[in-house]
Design a protein around this motif. Structure first.
Motif, PDB file in Angstrom:
ATOM      1  N   UNK A   1      60.778   7.652 108.465  1.00 53.42           N
ATOM      2  CA  UNK A   1      60.642   9.059 108.099  1.00 53.42           C
ATOM      3  C   UNK A   1      61.787   9.897 108.626  1.00 53.42           C
ATOM      4  N   UNK A   2      62.141   9.697 109.897  1.00 48.06           N
ATOM      5  CA  UNK A   2      63.247  10.457 110.480  1.00 48.06           C
ATOM      6  C   UNK A   2      64.561  10.139 109.782  1.00 48.06           C
ATOM      7  N   UNK A   3      64.756   8.880 109.433  1.00 53.70           N
ATOM      8  CA  UNK A   3      65.985   8.472 108.780  1.00 53.70           C
ATOM      9  C   UNK A   3      66.199   9.137 107.426  1.00 53.70           C
ATOM     10  N   UNK A   4      65.114   9.444 106.728  1.00 59.39           N
ATOM     11  CA  UNK A   4      65.222  10.107 105.430  1.00 59.39           C
ATOM     12  C   UNK A   4      65.710  11.548 105.548  1.00 59.39           C
ATOM     13  N   UNK A   5      65.610  12.105 106.747  1.00 61.03           N
ATOM     14  CA  UNK A   5      65.968  13.512 106.947  1.00 61.03           C
ATOM     15  C   UNK A   5      67.428  13.680 107.341  1.00 61.03           C
ATOM     16  N   UNK A   6      67.982  12.752 108.115  1.00 56.57           N
ATOM     17  CA  UNK A   6      69.310  12.916 108.691  1.00 56.57           C
ATOM     18  C   UNK A   6      70.389  13.316 107.687  1.00 56.57           C
ATOM     19  N   UNK A   7      70.547  12.536 106.637  1.00 53.80           N
ATOM     20  CA  UNK A   7      71.665  12.736 105.710  1.00 53.80           C
ATOM     21  C   UNK A   7      71.492  13.964 104.809  1.00 53.80           C
ATOM     22  N   UNK A   8      70.405  14.111 104.067  1.00 54.24           N
ATOM     23  CA  UNK A   8      70.305  15.236 103.144  1.00 54.24           C
ATOM     24  C   UNK A   8      70.167  16.594 103.817  1.00 54.24           C
ATOM     25  N   UNK A   9      69.657  16.650 105.025  1.00 53.14           N
ATOM     26  CA  UNK A   9      69.439  17.940 105.678  1.00 53.14           C
ATOM     27  C   UNK A   9      70.730  18.729 105.809  1.00 53.14           C
ATOM     28  N   UNK A  10      71.805  18.057 106.150  1.00 54.64           N
ATOM     29  CA  UNK A  10      73.093  18.733 106.332  1.00 54.64           C
ATOM     30  C   UNK A  10      73.537  19.396 105.033  1.00 54.64           C
ATOM     31  N   UNK A  11      73.338  18.720 103.904  1.00 52.90           N
ATOM     32  CA  UNK A  11      73.753  19.278 102.617  1.00 52.90           C
ATOM     33  C   UNK A  11      73.027  20.580 102.305  1.00 52.90           C
ATOM     34  N   UNK A  12      71.770  20.669 102.663  1.00 47.20           N
ATOM     35  CA  UNK A  12      71.009  21.880 102.403  1.00 47.20           C
ATOM     36  C   UNK A  12      71.407  23.005 103.357  1.00 47.20           C
ATOM     37  N   UNK A  13      71.742  22.660 104.575  1.00 45.40           N
ATOM     38  CA  UNK A  13      72.079  23.690 105.552  1.00 45.40           C
ATOM     39  C   UNK A  13      73.422  24.350 105.249  1.00 45.40           C
ATOM     40  N   UNK A  14      74.444  23.565 104.950  1.00 47.89           N
ATOM     41  CA  UNK A  14      75.776  24.128 104.712  1.00 47.89           C
ATOM     42  C   UNK A  14      76.118  24.155 103.233  1.00 47.89           C
ATOM     43  N   UNK A  15      75.130  23.906 102.376  1.00 53.18           N
ATOM     44  CA  UNK A  15      75.389  23.823 100.950  1.00 53.18           C
ATOM     45  C   UNK A  15      75.953  25.089 100.344  1.00 53.18           C
TER      46      UNK A  15
END
Length: 234
Positions: free
Chosen positions: A141-155
Motif C-alpha cells: 500500500x505504501x509503495x503505491x503512494x510514493x511515485x504518483x504522489x509527487x506528480x500531484x503535488x508539483x503537477x
C-alpha cells in the motif's frame, strides 16, 4: 534550542518576505494541490517513520530478536513496497490517476490494521510467517503512494517554481519523518512504562492504531487533489 529554532524561523520568514530572490517561492502556497500535498506528505511520512521505528523496537526489544532476525522478518514489507513502486510508476498511476493514491492508502490502512490484529492476537507467539501477510500488505500500500504522489503535488508548479517546490517537499518529508519518530516514539515508550513483553506489545498496538488513523486522514485529503496529475499542466 527550541526557542532559538523559533527565532531563526521567524528571521527566515522576514528575510524571505523582503528578498527579491526568495529561496521558497511564495506563490506555491496559493496552489491547492501543493498545500494539500504537503499535508498528505506530513501525515504519510510521519506515520511511515513511526511504523519503521516501532516494528523494530517491538521485535528487538520486546521479542529479543536479533537485528538479523528482525531484518529478515521485515523482508515482506520491503518486497511489497518494491513491487508496488514498480507497478505504480509503470502502470497504475497513469491508468487510475488520483485513484491510485486512494488505492495505495486504503491498502496501507488495511495492512496496518491487520498488523495491529496480528500482534494483539498472537502476542509473544508471533513468527515470521504470522507477520508476513500484514507486512506485505502494508508495504504494498505504501509503495503505491510514493511515485504518483509527487506528480500531484508539483503537477501545477511552473518551471520557475519546480526547484523550490521540490526543495520544500524534500524538507517536508524529512521534517515529517523526524516528527513521527519523536512524537510516536515518545508515545511508544510512555506506554511501555516498566519494560515487559506485554507492555511492548501494548505500546506497539497503540502506535499502529495511531498510524492507521493518520493514513486514513491522508486518504481523505487525497480527494482534494486533481483527479489526474496532467490536468494541472493544462
Amino acid at each position: 534550542m527550541m526557542a532559538a529554532a523559533v527565532i531563526l524561523l521567524a528571521l527566515f520568514v522576514v528575510s524571505e518576505r523582503h528578498s527579491k530572490h526568495p529561496v521558497i517561492t511564495s506563490s506555491l502556497f496559493r496552489k491547492r494541490s501543493f498545500v494539500v500535498g504537503l499535508m498528505i506528505v506530513a501525515g504519510f511520512y510521519a506515520s511511515l517513520s513511526a511504523f519503521v521505528l516501532v516494528i523494530n523496537l517491538l521485535l528487538q526489544l520486546g521479542m529479543r530478536w536479533t537485528p538479523l532476525h528482525t531484518g529478515f522478518t521485515l523482508f515482506p514489507w520491503a518486497l511489497g513496497t518494491a513491487v508496488a513502486v514498480l507497478l505504480a510508476g509503470a502502470v497504475l498511476a497513469k491508468k487510475l490517476g488520483r485513484a491510485s493514491l486512494h488505492l495505495g492508502l486504503s491498502i496501507a490502512v488495511i495492512g496496518l490494521l491487520a498488523l495491529w490484529w496480528s500482534i494483539a492476537h498472537w502476542g509473544a507467539g508471533i513468527t515470521f510467517w504470522k507477520l508476513t501477510p500484514a507486512l506485505l500488505i502494508t508495504g504494498f500500500g505504501a509503495g503505491l503512494v510514493f511515485v504518483p504522489l509527487v506528480d500531484f503535488i508539483i503537477g501545477d508548479a511552473t518551471t520557475g517554481e519546480v526547484g523550490s517546490a521540490v526543495g520544500v517537499l524534500n524538507a517536508g518529508q524529512q521534517f515529517a519523518g523526524a516528527i513521527g519518530v519523536a512524537a510516536l516514539g515518545t508515545v511508544f515508550f510512555a506506554r511501555v512504562g516498566h519494560p515487559s513483553v506485554r507492555s511492548y506489545f501494548a505500546a506497539a498496538e497503540l502506535v499502529f492504531g495511531i498510524t492507521a488513523g493518520l493514513y486514513f486522514l491522508t486518504l481523505l485529503l487525497v480527494g482534494l487533489l486533481p483527479k489526474h496529475a496532467q490536468q494541472a499542466h493544462a
